[in-house]
Design a protein around this motif. Structure first.
Motif, PDB file in Angstrom:
ATOM      1  N   LEU A 133      -7.092  -9.445   0.622  1.00 16.60           N
ATOM      2  CA  LEU A 133      -8.418  -8.848   0.522  1.00 16.60           C
ATOM      3  C   LEU A 133      -9.089  -9.174  -0.802  1.00 16.60           C
ATOM      4  N   LYS A 134     -10.355  -9.514  -0.707  1.00 15.76           N
ATOM      5  CA  LYS A 134     -11.213  -9.603  -1.876  1.00 15.76           C
ATOM      6  C   LYS A 134     -12.371  -8.662  -1.590  1.00 15.76           C
ATOM      7  N   GLU A 135     -12.323  -7.505  -2.204  1.00 11.57           N
ATOM      8  CA  GLU A 135     -13.221  -6.412  -1.850  1.00 11.57           C
ATOM      9  C   GLU A 135     -14.688  -6.839  -1.869  1.00 11.57           C
ATOM     10  N   GLY A 136     -15.351  -6.534  -0.753  1.00  9.82           N
ATOM     11  CA  GLY A 136     -16.762  -6.842  -0.634  1.00  9.82           C
ATOM     12  C   GLY A 136     -17.061  -8.291  -0.307  1.00  9.82           C
ATOM     13  N   VAL A 137     -16.009  -9.110  -0.164  1.00 10.94           N
ATOM     14  CA  VAL A 137     -16.229 -10.536   0.098  1.00 10.94           C
ATOM     15  C   VAL A 137     -15.554 -10.958   1.410  1.00 10.94           C
ATOM     16  N   TYR A 138     -14.233 -10.740   1.537  1.00  9.36           N
ATOM     17  CA  TYR A 138     -13.529 -11.140   2.736  1.00  9.36           C
ATOM     18  C   TYR A 138     -12.218 -10.371   2.844  1.00  9.36           C
ATOM     19  N   ALA A 139     -11.654 -10.415   4.036  1.00  8.08           N
ATOM     20  CA  ALA A 139     -10.345  -9.810   4.296  1.00  8.08           C
ATOM     21  C   ALA A 139      -9.661 -10.625   5.391  1.00  8.08           C
ATOM     22  N   ILE A 140      -8.420 -11.018   5.161  1.00  8.49           N
ATOM     23  CA  ILE A 140      -7.658 -11.792   6.140  1.00  8.49           C
ATOM     24  C   ILE A 140      -6.429 -10.983   6.522  1.00  8.49           C
ATOM     25  N   ASP A 141      -6.286 -10.680   7.813  1.00  4.37           N
ATOM     26  CA  ASP A 141      -5.163  -9.886   8.304  1.00  4.37           C
ATOM     27  C   ASP A 141      -4.050 -10.789   8.819  1.00  4.37           C
ATOM     28  N   ALA A 142      -2.816 -10.406   8.519  1.00  2.00           N
ATOM     29  CA  ALA A 142      -1.666 -11.121   9.074  1.00  2.00           C
ATOM     30  C   ALA A 142      -1.490 -10.702  10.528  1.00  2.00           C
ATOM     31  N   ALA A 143      -0.890 -11.563  11.335  1.00  2.00           N
ATOM     32  CA  ALA A 143      -0.650 -11.250  12.743  1.00  2.00           C
ATOM     33  C   ALA A 143       0.366 -10.122  12.858  1.00  2.00           C
ATOM     34  N   GLU A 144       0.412  -9.517  14.029  1.00  2.00           N
ATOM     35  CA  GLU A 144       1.341  -8.418  14.249  1.00  2.00           C
ATOM     36  C   GLU A 144       2.783  -8.891  14.058  1.00  2.00           C
ATOM     37  N   GLY A 145       3.557  -8.110  13.327  1.00  2.00           N
ATOM     38  CA  GLY A 145       4.949  -8.464  13.063  1.00  2.00           C
ATOM     39  C   GLY A 145       5.122  -9.436  11.918  1.00  2.00           C
ATOM     40  N   LYS A 146       4.007  -9.798  11.269  1.00  2.00           N
ATOM     41  CA  LYS A 146       4.067 -10.740  10.155  1.00  2.00           C
ATOM     42  C   LYS A 146       3.392 -10.152   8.920  1.00  2.00           C
ATOM     43  N   THR A 147       3.607 -10.785   7.796  1.00  2.00           N
ATOM     44  CA  THR A 147       2.964 -10.400   6.548  1.00  2.00           C
ATOM     45  C   THR A 147       2.717 -11.648   5.720  1.00  2.00           C
ATOM     46  N   PHE A 148       1.860 -11.530   4.727  1.00  2.00           N
ATOM     47  CA  PHE A 148       1.555 -12.685   3.876  1.00  2.00           C
ATOM     48  C   PHE A 148       2.477 -12.697   2.657  1.00  2.00           C
ATOM     49  N   TYR A 149       3.047 -13.874   2.408  1.00  2.00           N
ATOM     50  CA  TYR A 149       3.729 -14.127   1.138  1.00  2.00           C
ATOM     51  C   TYR A 149       2.680 -14.829   0.280  1.00  2.00           C
ATOM     52  N   VAL A 150       2.213 -14.143  -0.753  1.00  2.00           N
ATOM     53  CA  VAL A 150       1.069 -14.609  -1.532  1.00  2.00           C
ATOM     54  C   VAL A 150       1.529 -15.208  -2.860  1.00  2.00           C
ATOM     55  N   MET A 151       1.108 -16.431  -3.086  1.00  2.00           N
ATOM     56  CA  MET A 151       1.385 -17.102  -4.363  1.00  2.00           C
ATOM     57  C   MET A 151       0.052 -17.382  -5.053  1.00  2.00           C
TER      58      MET A 151
END
Length: 243
Positions: A133-151
């Motif tokens: 999430l970048k507040e007020g700009v965009y939001a990307i959701d991971a699929a069900e059963g998954k999560t984002f590994y963010v680098m």
């Protein structure tokens, strides 16, 4: 050999038979309905037509043919089975070999892999999040059963001149390996997506970029030994993630 009777035969029989009654003379509308139904049914069961109403499973048809085909010589069958088993063993060995040779890729810094001259890169502590999430700009959701590994990776220009960067045109891809799981970076249209980054970094400035990897939550339970790779063409590099 077994035969498949198309339902239109039964429908035609209704019009052509009766208990001693004269044949029914169809109207033009009834005739058109029969023609349309026949065309639709033939289309459905025509295995040589790509766009039928319902695709016919050729494997099932082959099974029907095999049932009517006499068994081949037992010795030939044994030879075939032996040959197949050998091929499967070779594939398995190759797959295991790929896992064992992970470290055979040349080691490189991110600057070296991307050909960044005059740019210094540094990795922040990676984290997990179901939503980027970048507040007020965009939001990307991971699929069900998954999560984002963010680098997150900082690109710093410590020179006295502006430096243009074009990672997108390199047509490369990033991936992480977590245990036996291999995940390619999620493609996004984010301006800070490192895999697609294009821009100019002014002298003395730093730009924050990011790589998102959508991984199974079961994989996220154990993040020990995460490795980052970058592939461009036939060359793959094991990236040193320096903080």
């Amino acid at each position: 050999m077994k035969k498949t009777w198309i339902p239109v035969v039964a429908l035609t029989a209704i019009f052509l038979t009766g208990c001693g009654e004269p044949l029914h003379e169809m109207t033009d509308q009834e005739h058109e309905l029969v023609v349309q139904y026949a065309a639709k049914t033939l289309s459905k069961y025509n295995i040589y037509q790509k766009d039928g109403v319902c695709a016919v499973n050729k494997a099932l048809l082959e099974d029907e043919k095999q049932k009517d085909t006499p068994p081949e010589d037992t010795e030939d069958t044994k030879d075939t089975e032996t040959s197949t088993e050998g091929l499967d063993a070779e594939v398995t060995d190759t797959q295991e070999g790929d896992d064992k040779n992970t470290q055979s890729f040349p080691v490189a810094t991110l600057e070296q892999a991307l050909g960044l001259t005059g740019i210094q890169t540094s990795f922040q502590e990676p984290y997990l999040d179901d939503m980027f999430l970048k507040e007020g700009v965009y939001a990307i959701d991971a699929a069900e059963g998954k999560t984002f590994y963010v680098m997150k990776i900082a690109l710093s220009n410590n020179t006295a001149e502006s430096i243009p960067i074009d990672v997108l045109s390199k047509d490369g891809r990033f991936r992480v390996e977590i245990g036996k799981s291999k995940v390619t970076a999620t493609t996004t249209l984010l301006p800070e997506d490192l895999a697609n980054y294009q821009g100019t970094i002014a002298a003395g400035e730093t730009v924050e970029t990011v790589l998102l990897f959508e991984i199974d939550k079961s994989v996220a339970e154990n993040l020990s030994g995460v490795q980052l790779f970058y592939t461009q063409g036939d060359a793959t590099y094991y990236i040193q993630c320096e903080k």
